[in-house]
Design a protein around this motif. Structure first.
Motif, mmCIF file in Angstrom:
data_model
loop_
_atom_site.group_PDB
_atom_site.id
_atom_site.type_symbol
_atom_site.label_atom_id
_atom_site.label_comp_id
_atom_site.label_asym_id
_atom_site.label_seq_id
_atom_site.Cartn_x
_atom_site.Cartn_y
_atom_site.Cartn_z
ATOM 1 N N ILE A 216 56.976 60.112 60.411
ATOM 2 C CA ILE A 216 56.228 58.852 60.332
ATOM 3 C C ILE A 216 56.238 58.201 61.710
ATOM 4 O O ILE A 216 57.285 58.114 62.349
ATOM 5 C CB ILE A 216 56.887 57.895 59.300
ATOM 6 N N THR A 217 55.093 57.741 62.166
ATOM 7 C CA THR A 217 55.064 57.100 63.488
ATOM 8 C C THR A 217 55.784 55.749 63.433
ATOM 9 O O THR A 217 55.920 55.152 62.373
ATOM 10 C CB THR A 217 53.619 56.839 63.960
ATOM 11 N N ASP A 218 56.200 55.281 64.591
ATOM 12 C CA ASP A 218 56.873 53.978 64.650
ATOM 13 C C ASP A 218 56.015 52.876 64.047
ATOM 14 O O ASP A 218 56.503 52.018 63.311
ATOM 15 C CB ASP A 218 57.205 53.603 66.104
ATOM 16 N N GLU B 186 62.321 44.631 64.121
ATOM 17 C CA GLU B 186 61.241 45.565 63.827
ATOM 18 C C GLU B 186 60.942 46.490 65.015
ATOM 19 O O GLU B 186 60.423 47.582 64.825
ATOM 20 C CB GLU B 186 59.967 44.813 63.413
ATOM 21 N N ASP C 284 74.291 60.819 58.640
ATOM 22 C CA ASP C 284 73.504 61.350 57.526
ATOM 23 C C ASP C 284 74.154 61.042 56.185
ATOM 24 O O ASP C 284 73.493 60.674 55.219
ATOM 25 C CB ASP C 284 73.349 62.868 57.665
ATOM 26 N N ARG D 178 65.917 62.002 56.365
ATOM 27 C CA ARG D 178 65.703 61.513 57.727
ATOM 28 C C ARG D 178 64.772 62.400 58.539
ATOM 29 O O ARG D 178 63.853 61.874 59.185
ATOM 30 C CB ARG D 178 67.023 61.280 58.424
ATOM 31 N N ALA E 263 61.669 42.345 51.505
ATOM 32 C CA ALA E 263 61.333 42.071 50.115
ATOM 33 C C ALA E 263 62.537 41.568 49.330
ATOM 34 O O ALA E 263 63.684 41.840 49.669
ATOM 35 C CB ALA E 263 60.790 43.346 49.472
ATOM 36 N N ARG F 67 56.847 50.240 56.272
ATOM 37 C CA ARG F 67 57.408 50.782 55.037
ATOM 38 C C ARG F 67 58.247 49.723 54.341
ATOM 39 O O ARG F 67 59.118 49.121 54.948
ATOM 40 C CB ARG F 67 58.260 52.005 55.401
ATOM 41 N N MET F 68 58.005 49.497 53.089
ATOM 42 C CA MET F 68 58.670 48.430 52.349
ATOM 43 C C MET F 68 59.763 48.947 51.416
ATOM 44 O O MET F 68 60.673 48.213 51.068
ATOM 45 C CB MET F 68 57.649 47.678 51.490
ATOM 46 N N ARG G 117 64.091 49.204 64.680
ATOM 47 C CA ARG G 117 64.619 49.557 63.367
ATOM 48 C C ARG G 117 65.087 51.018 63.332
ATOM 49 O O ARG G 117 66.172 51.320 62.878
ATOM 50 C CB ARG G 117 63.502 49.327 62.325
ATOM 51 N N ARG G 118 64.240 51.906 63.822
ATOM 52 C CA ARG G 118 64.597 53.320 63.742
ATOM 53 C C ARG G 118 65.720 53.701 64.700
ATOM 54 O O ARG G 118 66.662 54.385 64.282
ATOM 55 C CB ARG G 118 63.368 54.196 63.921
ATOM 56 N N THR H 256 66.264 48.045 52.331
ATOM 57 C CA THR H 256 65.539 48.137 53.596
ATOM 58 C C THR H 256 65.922 47.035 54.583
ATOM 59 O O THR H 256 65.251 46.869 55.594
ATOM 60 C CB THR H 256 64.017 48.040 53.338
ATOM 61 N N GLU I 270 61.363 61.559 57.461
ATOM 62 C CA GLU I 270 60.917 60.253 57.960
ATOM 63 C C GLU I 270 60.551 60.302 59.445
ATOM 64 O O GLU I 270 59.788 59.466 59.928
ATOM 65 C CB GLU I 270 61.998 59.194 57.722
ATOM 66 N N TYR J 131 73.459 57.545 55.422
ATOM 67 C CA TYR J 131 72.032 57.236 55.360
ATOM 68 C C TYR J 131 71.469 57.486 53.967
ATOM 69 O O TYR J 131 70.649 56.725 53.462
ATOM 70 C CB TYR J 131 71.266 58.075 56.393
ATOM 71 N N TYR K 204 56.224 53.206 60.421
ATOM 72 C CA TYR K 204 57.589 53.104 59.906
ATOM 73 C C TYR K 204 57.973 51.653 59.640
ATOM 74 O O TYR K 204 58.638 51.344 58.649
ATOM 75 C CB TYR K 204 58.558 53.736 60.906
ATOM 76 N N THR K 205 57.534 50.768 60.520
ATOM 77 C CA THR K 205 57.900 49.358 60.335
ATOM 78 C C THR K 205 57.160 48.716 59.162
ATOM 79 O O THR K 205 57.535 47.641 58.717
ATOM 80 C CB THR K 205 57.608 48.525 61.604
#
Lengths: 256, 256, 256, 256
Positions: A129-131, C119, C131, A123, C93, A137-138, C122-123, C140, A126, C134, A134-135
């Motif tokens: 990673i910018t928002d 979306e 944690d 976490r 997916a 990411r698959m 999400r974060r 996803t 992660e 997580y 981040y969205t």
């Protein structure tokens, strides 16, 4: 651990590198010789620049060696700039989204290695990673997280520096947790023209990475495609090979 | 070439043999040591007798080593009589229907080996399958054809004799065409109680096959499940091991 | 949108509910009648309590209606407490890890619905997962995130309250962003004995959810399994049905 | 029953017909309106002529609507002559080898329909396939058998006549066994230049088949790609549409 290949040069059918050489990438999917494991059968992927600004992707969960679609596609698709990857999972699920390469707009990346203690700082990592990214990411791999981190670190302006920050960030996260398992990594990043290939390890055992320039074509690959080693150069550990199309411009140390 | 395992004995979780031993069948899917190829990653299958007269089947095209469903099923399903198989294709497609074991009513069979020159006599060989069984055939492998031939040769009345006729038929078809590639084969057949395990080759190189009887449990397997060889007996070439449940009744020569 | 089924009662073969009824869950995978889409063909899963404290899982990316393994497993596996789910992706997916049910230790959950504007948060939503949980997350989907949030909200002590907090949290996250797309949801959670089934929507269109108690067996399901509606009761919107094994203990309003 | 599309004309991206039209082929995979079933989710395939004399094939067992690879390939691959097919199985297994189109050398074929009583004459029908073609057969469908029969009936010399013989042969085999279930069929065959599209039924219910010629491009398809029917012509039952590249040369009756 995985095996991968990056090509830039004259337009060729993908099969020229994926299937035809003695020690082709598909051969490496069953019989890798410089990796911790011989079998890279947990999915695979190819990404190529062709008719569009964004690359095409074909990723599948089967082993590369028995995928009939890959044979067809590799004999039909031509490209002057492509990536291919065969995967050996270090734990995450075998799904298409966890197969490399990953793409974002016209960028593409792939990875091989291990991020020691990743589960302990998944976490926090992660969080780099910018928002926006981040969205997109698959999947759930460390590899894809590393790829998306690069954008936050300025990939689009200064790729080598972004790679450098990515390595520093991972190693800082490990150090803060007293993780002694190494961060070993090779990674290829491209925008369709420029190619950046990292070879690094926090210990002395960086995964193998070779490059060959011959007759105008550049190949960077985990293991030489031929049994004889002639023409194949090792990328030094903790260095980034920088190419513009097929021309190797420099091989830069991670240390500043 | 493939690797397989047949078990008869006390009811156990499938994982006791598929995952837990040092050199378990799933381990053999990546690191076979007595086969022509180390990797058996072109699908797998398990078939078990449980709640019904007919066996249950779970067959999948992924390598056994990375199938999360197999781990779940093997830790939940108990059986006193089951087969398991990891596949290395000799050319036919990777599909579920081409994965072993095959079943017909309460019968089940699986196979490892090569039928030299098979493509030259695929149709004449299939002519030995009765219409009734031909319509049940789901896949396209030589293995499945051999399995269904047995019924025409009297499997339900005299299994050893049916196996003998099957071997003779294949070798006659080869001889008629002057095929010199060998017929190498191990095969397991069961009706849920009785177990017949063939080891044979037309040349001197019959695929490996071992059996162990210990504490009331019988295991027949391509390679010993333990690193030490203690307790493991080789099935002699061109012989059929016959067991009733877990008791080995005889080991019969193919020659009459 | 998806369709699901939860069962608690006498031990039965899974096929009794998955395949045999007129409007069985597998039938609903092709011909759902109370959902926004008729086809729920983006993977499926079953989870059952059997021989172990932890449930078994079988999840697959193919449509339920054409998976031959599911037919075999459903005719072999018996359980007195199981979940089944057919999936219609709302964008994520199609991978096994994104198929329901999800499990954690002896807990299991599954979900149907849509999280409007997911979306966009999400974060922040994932920040409500501890944690510990997580790192267990395999896929996803929003569904899996909702499942893991529950543990942080006290699922193990007070499940109804945890569900209530989960709903409030999602709707707060939506309100903070002025998201007007609704949060529509049915969800089933169990520890192997107790069963909690939520039906809720932030607007007037909660997804359908029915329950039937008959001859000692409880079924909770997105759509009745029979063409006639006799014996099927609607779970009221914004309520949680609470059962202990097959006995419905109460149907609690989300409002306190 | 299935849905399919054949295109010949200017070079276009596959997505122009597979994804973009209102009632595109991928849309038809979920919402067919002129077929017995709305869902064609048991695999799909595309075959295209591009860089080679032989067509490329991409066939997959997932539904077309949720295959991310198909989206990528359809947005990257351009062709002036291609086939696409979405499958609704009438019983045979969902495997890649059972997905259409099939190819042999530079020929390609695909099929929609049902061969009434096929299981009763599977082997006699297969006897009409020459040995040379029989060994190339990869799957187990009636469709693939019909395709390979055509070569024995002179496909390479007189395609319309070969199609005629194929229809006669099937109906004779049915008549000999007093089978009353119909033979309903649409089929497309091409050598890369010439296109032959059959629409036929032994009863009055031939599956739908339409063609449109517009601005130099020919599309033949199970259902119109647009909601309005303008420009779409029905192929008459028991006729073969013959085109040379995009030009419709004739529409020939099966009756001589």
């Amino acid at each position: 651990m995985c095996r991968w290949l990056a090509y830039s040069g004259q337009e060729i059918f993908l099969e020229e590198l994926l299937f035809k050489p003695q020690h082709s990438l598909v051969e490496q999917s069953q019989h890798a010789v410089e990796a911790k494991v011989a079998t890279n059968g947990d999915g695979f992927g190819v990404g190529w620049y062709g008719q569009r600004e964004e690359p095409g992707l074909y990723r599948e969960t089967m082993p590369a060696w028995n995928d009939c679609n890959l044979q067809h596609l590799a004999s039909q698709i031509r490209s002057s700039h492509f990536f291919a990857h065969v995967r050996a999972s270090t734990g995450t699920a075998t799904s298409r989204a966890n197969c490399h390469p990953f793409s974002y707009k016209h960028w593409m990346g792939m990875h091989n290695g291990q991020v020691g203690g990743y589960e302990q700082f998944r976490r926090p990592l992660e969080a780099f990673i910018t928002d926006e990214h981040y969205t997109k990411r698959m999947g759930t791999t460390d590899s894809e997280a590393l790829f998306y981190m690069l954008f936050n670190f300025g990939l689009e302006e200064n790729p080598v520096n972004a790679i450098r920050k990515m390595v520093e960030t991972v190693e800082t996260l490990q150090a803060e947790r007293n993780i002694t398992e190494p961060f070993r990594c090779t990674m290829a990043i491209t925008d369709g023209d420029r190619l950046y290939c990292l070879r690094h390890s926090s210990d002395r055992f960086a995964p193998s990475l070779y490059w060959r320039y011959k007759d105008g074509d550049l190949v960077v690959v985990s293991e030489p495609l031929t049994d004889d080693q002639e023409g194949w150069n090792k990328v030094p550990a903790s260095h980034v090979l920088v190419a513009h199309n097929s021309n190797v411009k420099e091989i830069v140390s991670l240390k500043v």
